[in-house]
Scaffold this motif. Structure first.
Motif, PDB file in Angstrom:
ATOM      1  N   VAL A   1      41.951  72.925  42.370  1.00  0.00           N
ATOM      2  CA  VAL A   1      41.940  73.563  41.049  1.00  0.00           C
ATOM      3  C   VAL A   1      42.027  72.534  39.926  1.00  0.00           C
ATOM      4  CG1 VAL A   1      42.870  75.780  41.785  1.00  0.00           C
ATOM      5  CG2 VAL A   1      44.439  73.912  41.173  1.00  0.00           C
ATOM      6  N   ALA A   2      42.504  71.353  40.277  1.00  0.00           N
ATOM      7  CA  ALA A   2      42.701  70.354  39.225  1.00  0.00           C
ATOM      8  C   ALA A   2      41.381  69.693  38.831  1.00  0.00           C
ATOM      9  CB  ALA A   2      43.682  69.299  39.715  1.00  0.00           C
ATOM     10  N   ASP A   3      41.296  69.312  37.575  1.00  0.00           N
ATOM     11  CA  ASP A   3      40.081  68.659  37.074  1.00  0.00           C
ATOM     12  C   ASP A   3      40.047  67.204  37.538  1.00  0.00           C
ATOM     13  OD1 ASP A   3      38.126  67.413  35.720  1.00  0.00           O
ATOM     14  OD2 ASP A   3      38.652  68.200  33.734  1.00  0.00           O
ATOM     15  N   PRO A   4      39.054  66.805  38.303  1.00  0.00           N
ATOM     16  CA  PRO A   4      39.055  65.454  38.865  1.00  0.00           C
ATOM     17  C   PRO A   4      39.061  64.359  37.790  1.00  0.00           C
ATOM     18  CG  PRO A   4      36.995  66.586  39.333  1.00  0.00           C
ATOM     19  CD  PRO A   4      37.928  67.620  38.754  1.00  0.00           C
ATOM     20  N   ALA A   5      38.377  64.600  36.678  1.00  0.00           N
ATOM     21  CA  ALA A   5      38.308  63.554  35.651  1.00  0.00           C
ATOM     22  C   ALA A   5      39.698  63.228  35.123  1.00  0.00           C
ATOM     23  CB  ALA A   5      37.402  64.010  34.512  1.00  0.00           C
ATOM     24  N   ILE A   6      40.451  64.270  34.821  1.00  0.00           N
ATOM     25  CA  ILE A   6      41.800  64.049  34.295  1.00  0.00           C
ATOM     26  C   ILE A   6      42.674  63.399  35.356  1.00  0.00           C
ATOM     27  CG2 ILE A   6      43.826  65.174  33.312  1.00  0.00           C
ATOM     28  CD1 ILE A   6      42.049  67.278  32.207  1.00  0.00           C
ATOM     29  N   LEU A   7      42.470  63.838  36.587  1.00  0.00           N
ATOM     30  CA  LEU A   7      43.271  63.274  37.678  1.00  0.00           C
ATOM     31  C   LEU A   7      43.052  61.778  37.802  1.00  0.00           C
ATOM     32  CD1 LEU A   7      43.118  65.765  40.655  1.00  0.00           C
ATOM     33  CD2 LEU A   7      45.086  65.062  39.296  1.00  0.00           C
ATOM     34  N   VAL A   8      41.778  61.368  37.738  1.00  0.00           N
ATOM     35  CA  VAL A   8      41.466  59.944  37.894  1.00  0.00           C
ATOM     36  C   VAL A   8      42.051  59.158  36.729  1.00  0.00           C
ATOM     37  CG1 VAL A   8      39.609  58.272  37.857  1.00  0.00           C
ATOM     38  CG2 VAL A   8      39.445  60.269  39.311  1.00  0.00           C
ATOM     39  N   LEU A   9      41.897  59.714  35.539  1.00  0.00           N
ATOM     40  CA  LEU A   9      42.457  59.049  34.363  1.00  0.00           C
ATOM     41  C   LEU A   9      43.961  58.862  34.550  1.00  0.00           C
ATOM     42  CD1 LEU A   9      41.449  58.131  31.573  1.00  0.00           C
ATOM     43  CD2 LEU A   9      42.335  60.285  30.668  1.00  0.00           C
ATOM     44  N   GLY A  10      44.618  59.924  35.007  1.00  0.00           N
ATOM     45  CA  GLY A  10      46.055  59.863  35.244  1.00  0.00           C
ATOM     46  C   GLY A  10      46.392  58.864  36.330  1.00  0.00           C
ATOM     47  N   LEU A  11      45.566  58.849  37.368  1.00  0.00           N
ATOM     48  CA  LEU A  11      45.824  57.945  38.482  1.00  0.00           C
ATOM     49  C   LEU A  11      45.815  56.508  38.012  1.00  0.00           C
ATOM     50  CD1 LEU A  11      46.092  57.327  41.499  1.00  0.00           C
ATOM     51  CD2 LEU A  11      43.617  57.462  41.674  1.00  0.00           C
ATOM     52  N   VAL A  12      44.794  56.143  37.229  1.00  0.00           N
ATOM     53  CA  VAL A  12      44.664  54.757  36.774  1.00  0.00           C
ATOM     54  C   VAL A  12      45.881  54.363  35.941  1.00  0.00           C
ATOM     55  CG1 VAL A  12      43.345  53.186  35.347  1.00  0.00           C
ATOM     56  CG2 VAL A  12      42.159  54.823  36.800  1.00  0.00           C
ATOM     57  N   THR A  13      46.252  55.188  34.998  1.00  0.00           N
ATOM     58  CA  THR A  13      47.355  54.791  34.109  1.00  0.00           C
ATOM     59  C   THR A  13      48.690  54.788  34.841  1.00  0.00           C
ATOM     60  OG1 THR A  13      47.328  57.071  33.374  1.00  0.00           O
ATOM     61  CG2 THR A  13      46.290  55.479  31.945  1.00  0.00           C
ATOM     62  N   ARG A  14      48.893  55.759  35.744  1.00  0.00           N
ATOM     63  CA  ARG A  14      50.149  55.794  36.470  1.00  0.00           C
ATOM     64  C   ARG A  14      50.286  54.585  37.371  1.00  0.00           C
ATOM     65  NH1 ARG A  14      49.846  60.037  39.944  1.00  0.00           N
ATOM     66  NH2 ARG A  14      48.047  60.619  38.694  1.00  0.00           N
ATOM     67  N   ARG A  15      49.168  54.249  38.009  1.00  0.00           N
ATOM     68  CA  ARG A  15      49.197  53.123  38.908  1.00  0.00           C
ATOM     69  C   ARG A  15      49.469  51.840  38.124  1.00  0.00           C
ATOM     70  NH1 ARG A  15      46.588  49.432  40.545  1.00  0.00           N
ATOM     71  NH2 ARG A  15      45.408  49.956  38.720  1.00  0.00           N
ATOM     72  N   ALA A  16      48.916  51.793  36.907  1.00  0.00           N
ATOM     73  CA  ALA A  16      49.159  50.617  36.076  1.00  0.00           C
ATOM     74  C   ALA A  16      50.638  50.460  35.809  1.00  0.00           C
ATOM     75  CB  ALA A  16      48.388  50.749  34.763  1.00  0.00           C
ATOM     76  N   GLY A  17      51.295  51.597  35.480  1.00  0.00           N
ATOM     77  CA  GLY A  17      52.723  51.538  35.202  1.00  0.00           C
ATOM     78  C   GLY A  17      53.515  51.021  36.393  1.00  0.00           C
ATOM     79  N   LEU A  18      53.144  51.476  37.579  1.00  0.00           N
ATOM     80  CA  LEU A  18      53.886  51.041  38.761  1.00  0.00           C
ATOM     81  C   LEU A  18      53.537  49.613  39.168  1.00  0.00           C
ATOM     82  CD1 LEU A  18      53.910  54.211  40.985  1.00  0.00           C
ATOM     83  CD2 LEU A  18      55.861  53.050  39.966  1.00  0.00           C
ATOM     84  N   SER A  19      52.267  49.251  38.969  1.00  0.00           N
ATOM     85  CA  SER A  19      51.831  47.909  39.323  1.00  0.00           C
ATOM     86  C   SER A  19      52.616  46.865  38.553  1.00  0.00           C
ATOM     87  CB  SER A  19      50.347  47.714  39.020  1.00  0.00           C
ATOM     88  OG  SER A  19      49.582  48.584  39.803  1.00  0.00           O
ATOM     89  N   PHE A  20      53.041  47.253  37.368  1.00  0.00           N
ATOM     90  CA  PHE A  20      53.818  46.326  36.560  1.00  0.00           C
ATOM     91  C   PHE A  20      55.082  45.906  37.308  1.00  0.00           C
ATOM     92  CE2 PHE A  20      57.236  45.553  33.572  1.00  0.00           C
ATOM     93  CZ  PHE A  20      56.680  44.569  32.778  1.00  0.00           C
ATOM     94  N   LYS A  21      55.718  46.877  37.928  1.00  0.00           N
ATOM     95  CA  LYS A  21      56.949  46.561  38.667  1.00  0.00           C
ATOM     96  C   LYS A  21      56.677  45.642  39.851  1.00  0.00           C
ATOM     97  CE  LYS A  21      60.764  47.818  37.085  1.00  0.00           C
ATOM     98  NZ  LYS A  21      60.180  47.235  35.901  1.00  0.00           N
ATOM     99  N   LEU A  22      55.575  45.919  40.542  1.00  0.00           N
ATOM    100  CA  LEU A  22      55.233  45.035  41.661  1.00  0.00           C
ATOM    101  C   LEU A  22      54.807  43.669  41.151  1.00  0.00           C
ATOM    102  CD1 LEU A  22      53.094  46.943  44.317  1.00  0.00           C
ATOM    103  CD2 LEU A  22      55.383  46.048  44.573  1.00  0.00           C
ATOM    104  N   GLY A  23      54.228  43.646  39.952  1.00  0.00           N
ATOM    105  CA  GLY A  23      53.723  42.396  39.417  1.00  0.00           C
ATOM    106  C   GLY A  23      52.416  41.973  40.053  1.00  0.00           C
ATOM    107  N   VAL A  24      51.472  42.912  40.130  1.00  0.00           N
ATOM    108  CA  VAL A  24      50.171  42.533  40.663  1.00  0.00           C
ATOM    109  C   VAL A  24      49.174  42.416  39.515  1.00  0.00           C
ATOM    110  CG1 VAL A  24      50.430  43.377  43.011  1.00  0.00           C
ATOM    111  CG2 VAL A  24      49.796  44.962  41.207  1.00  0.00           C
ATOM    112  N   VAL A  25      48.146  41.614  39.756  1.00  0.00           N
ATOM    113  CA  VAL A  25      47.122  41.340  38.734  1.00  0.00           C
ATOM    114  C   VAL A  25      46.422  42.636  38.381  1.00  0.00           C
ATOM    115  CG1 VAL A  25      45.040  39.998  38.260  1.00  0.00           C
ATOM    116  CG2 VAL A  25      46.858  39.059  39.722  1.00  0.00           C
ATOM    117  N   PRO A  26      46.120  42.981  37.161  1.00  0.00           N
ATOM    118  CA  PRO A  26      46.354  42.208  35.934  1.00  0.00           C
ATOM    119  C   PRO A  26      47.674  42.562  35.220  1.00  0.00           C
ATOM    120  CG  PRO A  26      44.912  44.026  35.472  1.00  0.00           C
ATOM    121  CD  PRO A  26      45.329  44.167  36.889  1.00  0.00           C
TER     122      PRO A  26
END
Lengths: 651, 484
Positions: free
Chosen positions: B200-225
């Motif tokens: 039921v979820a809109d894939p476009a919004i999901l992907v957008l959310g996925l990218v930004t959420r992952r960015a937030g978590l990646s910061f903690k891991l400290g992976v590029v970029p």
């Protein structure tokens, strides 16, 4: 004590002795070292006796003790297979080892490396026991390499002598060739059977008999032949078969006790044992057995010839060992595995005896090994003389000494065999009998009979060796005399080996022997009327004529032979060929690869080149780290932006 | 309307830690400066007690409480135990250092324990806001820790950078969460998962959310970029804080990556898998290559961390249970190695002097063969050379990737670890083959010496018998994620 822990005791007791003497040798001193090692081996011997009793009461064992690695495909275990073949080897190994341990007390008592020596020979005993008791190829290979290592260490025991270092390097390198084949063989087994466990491999082998593989594309080879030949290459290295025999004569650089233990009685017979153990595989490849016959026959005859021209007492025994190993190999080729093991056992006793007797002589002669400077030792060293005589009679194959039974059985078996190469092997072993008798009595006469040829100083100090040396001689002389009579019937005719050796009915060369069996006395009587016996008598008579009666005859004969003695003295130019072709060739190739391949290509272009490239890249990337917070934030946002665009393009 | 109190048992360790912390705040007020050891001992005791609660309450089953916001499963339990152990080592290693550098104060212990509480909450989060709560608790405590030496300009700069960038990352994470909420109508992970799975979820919004959420978590891991802060913070912060930053938070980040990607986003596996491939490749490349050019040992280790996190992602991106277990093994191994490396650097420091340059490691073998040997173990383990736990860590993630069919990625990763071997081996060369410039032997307190030894031995022993740890990882992952 359960049987399982008894099995473990056998290899671990010598290992414990080796570790104690090796690591704490200085602390426990000389006496301490020989006490712990001898105790270890004695425990192993006693345990082996109990195990043998148990096995012949019908309790065989095949199981794993410890799992080393278990991966998805293969599990590697340490395990034991205890059956008649194994216990025979265990008894031979521990008995000879114990004798040699005791003998060493006397022989090495002045040596500064006393504790090290005891540690090594106990370590050897452990390795050899692991080899024979194994129930899988991996542990076999472990034992195989471990005995090779100890052999290397012991040949170079006097490591300040350049000749000893040369000899141990040579032994090491030649064995590498054999081991390479052996490892490839094991690899083939693993690749096609998917396991290294003996029992599984043997049970699947008949199903694999028809398979062929293409080693070179377009020319299929039978899988079994390939496996058997590769395994046999390993046996050729360890059991010193032509042309990989060159290391064994040189191995005499090591102290005499180890020549007896390792390079005569036990380690060199590992190849024979291995092929017998693999009899279910070798029975499936007639081609492989033909090759074995030819190589064994050649070794038996041509190495015996070399024994004729040696003057170093240890070298004569060494060449005789080579020749006798050839006999065992011939028996393997003729599918007479029980006979090969029988000869292995009797040979272990009388050859260890001869080596130790030679050592006793060398000890008394202040490390003089040249027989031309001996003679007449009989009256100075009676025990050594009489035991040597028994050993020589056994070696020459005179009934009723042990060697007669096993050697005669080999000749009979080869005669009965009809696969390709058996005719050649039969002729070779028959002719070998004469030569063997001749050189062994040449040695006996030159050493103990005739006029003393040593200098006065040495002669004044001549005396019989101490009891620690003579007792092992006597103890080894007993089986050299009686082992043949006692074991010939159960081993050759009876069911001694049970299922541990597999012989296909159509290959059973012992069949005739079994049918015509009329007891031990009958076998001896039959032997007295057959050709080998008279050949042996002729050899002894000729040796007596040459070296007791008309002592100028050998020189005359040599002159008449032209270049043949020179050929023999140079070991058929095997060493020269190896030095010129393999050693120099390999150095040349290595030099070329080093200059062009390594220095120029690999170091110059690849290694340093890529290192420079990475270094430059590193400097570049480093500049991104500016230290400005807005750059950092920008990189993050840019990253999110790029990923997002990538995914929006896709979605 | 009736109110049922939430089941507290699954959260006992966290609750206890919080109470212990509050008591610590009070206690610290009355402890005089020369009796500060009391604070240290109290903190260790609190860690031990929390550990006892954790292990004692472990059932091997999955529970959720607080209306399903808080999850207690074997994965959470074992990761928390690892985090506690690591934390105890951090405190032990840094004790002497703190005394020498004027950091032996109550704040250090209060802040690290608060950060630990944040981490434990993150590990157990089953609702995105709980995650956010834990994350912020961790971030703010970390930031304060970095700035603990407030008159050091380098430390303040590092803290500033961390604060701003962490805020940015948090912003991105919240932005992503709002997208998720918009698309699925819930922030409960299981409900989010259901919504996505049912389509039921809109894939476009999901992907957008996925990218930004992952960015937030990646910061903690400290992976590029999202790695730019790592070297600056590692270098600028007091080494004791670096020791903390480089170890314990990675465990939380790992836990959350796995929970988010597997628990909720498994239907979108192909999307996040290829995103992680890009990030992981970049991390291994930038981390390893840049580390070569470093002369500062803390910066070098910072880049090495970046590349290790790239390897860790390899296990996660394979998307299989085996891969997650491998990644978990990797994170445990990494924490062990990082503790060892920074523990030694802490030891080398003296009154008013911090070890910064690689040259300070020169000839360590002459000064102290034992510590040189420990560092040798750490380095060969980081390089992934056999008979060390690092080898099995690399081996298991690589075989997981191989099973996922990405052979080229394995080849690339092996090449990168080859480059990495250079700078690890250089440390060994410096320690064993160069002459020391300072020949004074190392002196260390008994506890530091024993723990360093245990740490090094753990690296060695787990490299010889890795099976128990592998089994533990496999058990935790299959029990907790296998059904999801």
């Amino acid at each position: 004590m359960s049987m399982n822990s008894l099995y473990l005791t056998v290899p671990l007791a010598p290992l414990a002795g080796a570790l104690l003497a090796g690591l704490f040798g200085r602390a426990i001193g000389r006496t301490g070292s020989h006490v712990v090692t001898i105790l270890g081996v004695a425990i192993a011997l006693v345990a082996s006796f109990f195990i043998a009793q148990d096995v012949f009461a019908g309790h065989e064992f095949n199981g794993d003790v410890y799992t080393w690695i278990a991966t998805e495909g293969v599990a590697m275990h340490v395990g034991f297979l205890i059956d008649p073949l194994t216990v025979t080897m265990m008894l031979v190994v521990t008995f000879v080892s114990l004798m040699v341990h005791i003998y060493t007390i006397g022989y090495m008592h002045e040596d500064p490396g006393y504790q090290r020596f005891f540690s090594y020979i106990s370590l050897f005993t452990f390795s050899m026991l692991m080899l024979v008791m194994s129930n899988n190829f991996l542990q076999l290979f472990f034992g195989w390499e471990a005995v090779g290592l100890v052999s290397y260490l012991l040949i170079g025991f006097w490591y300040t002598r350049p000749t000893a270092i040369y000899a141990n390097l040579k032994a090491f390198l030649v064995n590498r060739v054999g081991d390479f084949g052996f490892l490839l063989g094991i690899g083939l087994v693993l690749a096609y059977f998917g396991t290294l466990d003996y029992a599984t491999v043997f049970s699947q082998a008949p199903a694999m008999a028809g398979r062929s593989i293409e080693l070179v594309s377009g020319s299929p080879v039978s899988l079994m032949t390939a496996i058997c030949l590769l395994l046999f290459v390993g046996a050729m290295g360890k059991s010193a078969q032509m042309p990989l025999h060159v290391w064994l004569p040189d191995s005499m650089e090591g102290p005499t006790p180890i020549s007896a233990l390792i390079h005569a009685a036990t380690m060199v017979t590992a190849g024979i044992f291995m092929v017998s153990r693999m009899s279910p595989l070798f029975e499936l490849s007639e081609t492989a057995r033909s090759v074995i016959l030819v190589i064994g026959g050649s070794t038996a005859f041509f190495m015996a010839l070399l024994g004729l021209v040696q003057n170093d007492i240890k070298r004569v025994v060494a060449y005789s060992t080579l020749s006798q190993l050839g006999y065992m190999t011939v028996a393997l080729g003729a599918s007479a595995y029980p006979v090969a093991i029988f000869h292995l056992g009797t040979h272990a006793f009388f050859k260890a005896l001869l080596f130790l007797a030679a050592g006793s002589v060398i000890h008394a002669m202040h490390h003089e090994q040249d027989m031309r400077h001996m003679g007449g030792l009989r009256k100075y060293m009676p025990i050594t003389y009489w035991t040597s005589l028994m050993g020589s009679l056994a070696l020459a194959g005179i009934p009723p000494f042990a060697g007669f039974f096993s050697k005669d059985a080999i000749i009979e078996a080869v005669g009965a065999s009809d696969i390709a190469g058996s005719g050649y092997a039969y002729a070779a072993v028959l002719a070998g009998v004469f030569v063997t008798a001749f050189y062994s009595f040449r040695m006996l006469f030159m050493t103990f009979h005739g006029k003393p040829r040593m200098d006065d100083h040495t002669r004044e100090h001549l005396h019989e060796s101490p009891w620690v040396i003579t007792v092992p001689l006597v103890l080894l002389a007993i089986p050299s005399v009686v082992a043949g009579m006692v074991f010939v019937e159960p081993m050759l005719v009876g069911q001694y080996f049970g299922h541990s050796i597999v012989i296909l009915p159509q290959d059973d060369a012992l069949h005739e022997l079994k049918e015509e069996w009329h007891g031990v006395a009958g076998f001896v009587l039959h032997g007295l009327q057959s050709l080998p016996f008279w050949l042996a008598i002729a050899g002894i008579a000729m040796a007596a004529a040459f070296y007791l009666k008309w002592t100028r005859l050998p020189g005359l004969v040599q002159d008449m032979m032209g270049s043949i003695p020179t050929l023999l003295r140079n070991n058929y130019y095997f060493d020269r060929f190896n030095e010129v072709f393999f050693a120099a060739g390999a150095r040349c190739l290595g030099q070329g690869l080093w200059k062009v391949g390594d220095v120029f290509l690999i170091d110059g272009a690849l290694v340093n080149g890529s290192a420079r490239l990475v270094g430059k890249l590193s400097e570049r990337i480093r500049r991104f780290q500016t230290g400005y917070i807005y750059h950092y934030a920008f990189v993050m946002i840019f990253g999110v932006f790029v990923l997002m665009s990538l995914w929006f393009v896709r979605v | 309307m009736n109110f049922t109190p939430p089941l507290l048992a699954p959260a006992y360790p966290e609750i206890f830690l919080l109470m212990a912390l509050s008591a610590l705040l009070l206690l610290d007020l009355v402890v005089p400066d020369n009796r500060r050891f009391l604070t240290y001992a109290y903190s260790q005791l609190a860690l031990v007690a929390t550990g006892v609660l954790l292990v004692g309450g472990a059932t091997g089953h999955v529970f959720s409480t607080f209306g399903g916001m808080f999850l207690d499963d074997p994965l959470a339990r074992s990761l928390k135990v690892v985090a506690l152990l690591a934390m105890a080592l951090v405190l032990a290693y840094s004790r002497t250092y703190n005394q020498r550098h004027g950091l032996f104060r109550g704040e250090f212990y209060v802040l690290t324990l608060f950060a630990l509480l944040g981490i434990m909450v993150m590990i157990s989060a089953n609702h995105f806001l709980v995650l956010y709560l834990g994350l912020e608790l961790l971030s703010l405590s970390t930031c304060a820790l970095i700035a603990l030496q407030r008159d050091s300009s380098v430390a303040t700069e590092a803290a500033m950078k961390y604060f701003v960038l962490a805020a940015l990352a948090s912003g991105l994470l919240l932005y992503g969460l709002s997208m998720l909420y918009g698309a699925t109508g819930s922030l409960y992970m299981p409900q989010v998962a259901n919504a996505i799975a049912s389509g039921v979820a809109d894939p476009a919004i999901l992907v957008l959310g996925l990218v930004t959420r992952r960015a937030g978590l990646s910061f903690k891991l400290g992976v590029v970029p999202f790695h730019m802060w790592v070297p600056d913070v590692y270098e600028g912060a007091p080494t004791a804080v670096t020791l903390f930053v480089s170890t314990v938070p990675k465990i939380a980040a790992f836990a959350f990556f796995v929970r988010m990607l597997v628990g909720t986003l498994s239907p979108m596996v192909s999307d996040w898998q290829s995103m992680l491939v890009i990030v992981s490749v970049l991390s291994m490349l930038v981390g390893n290559v840049t580390a070569i050019a470093q002369t500062n040992v803390k910066r070098m280790l910072a880049y090495s961390t970046i590349s290790h996190m790239g390897f860790l992602l390899l296990g996660i991106l394979s998307g299989t249970v085996g891969g997650f277990a491998a990644a978990m093994f990797y994170v445990v191994a990494y924490v062990l190695m990082s503790l060892g490396a920074f523990g030694l650097i802490l030891l080398l420091g003296r009154e008013g002097f911090e070890v910064n340059s690689l040259d300070d490691l020169k000839g360590l073998n002459k000064r102290s063969p034992w510590y040189a040997f420990m560092m040798l173990l750490v380095m060969i383990s980081m390089a992934g050379i056999p008979v060390s736990v690092g080898f099995f860590a690399k081996l298991s993630v690589l075989s997981a990737v191989l099973d996922a069919g990405m052979t080229w990625l394995v080849v690339f990763a092996v090449l990168m670890s080859l480059i990495g071997a250079f700078y690890y081996l250089r440390v060994i060369k410096l320690m064993y083959m160069d002459e020391p410039s300072d020949i004074s032997p190392l002196v260390a307190e008994a506890d530091h010496r024993i723990l360093m030894g245990l740490n090094g031995m753990a690296i060695l022993v787990l490299g010889i018998v890795p099976q128990p740890l592998i089994d533990l990882c496999m058990f935790s992952v299959t029990r907790s994620l296998g059904s999801g």
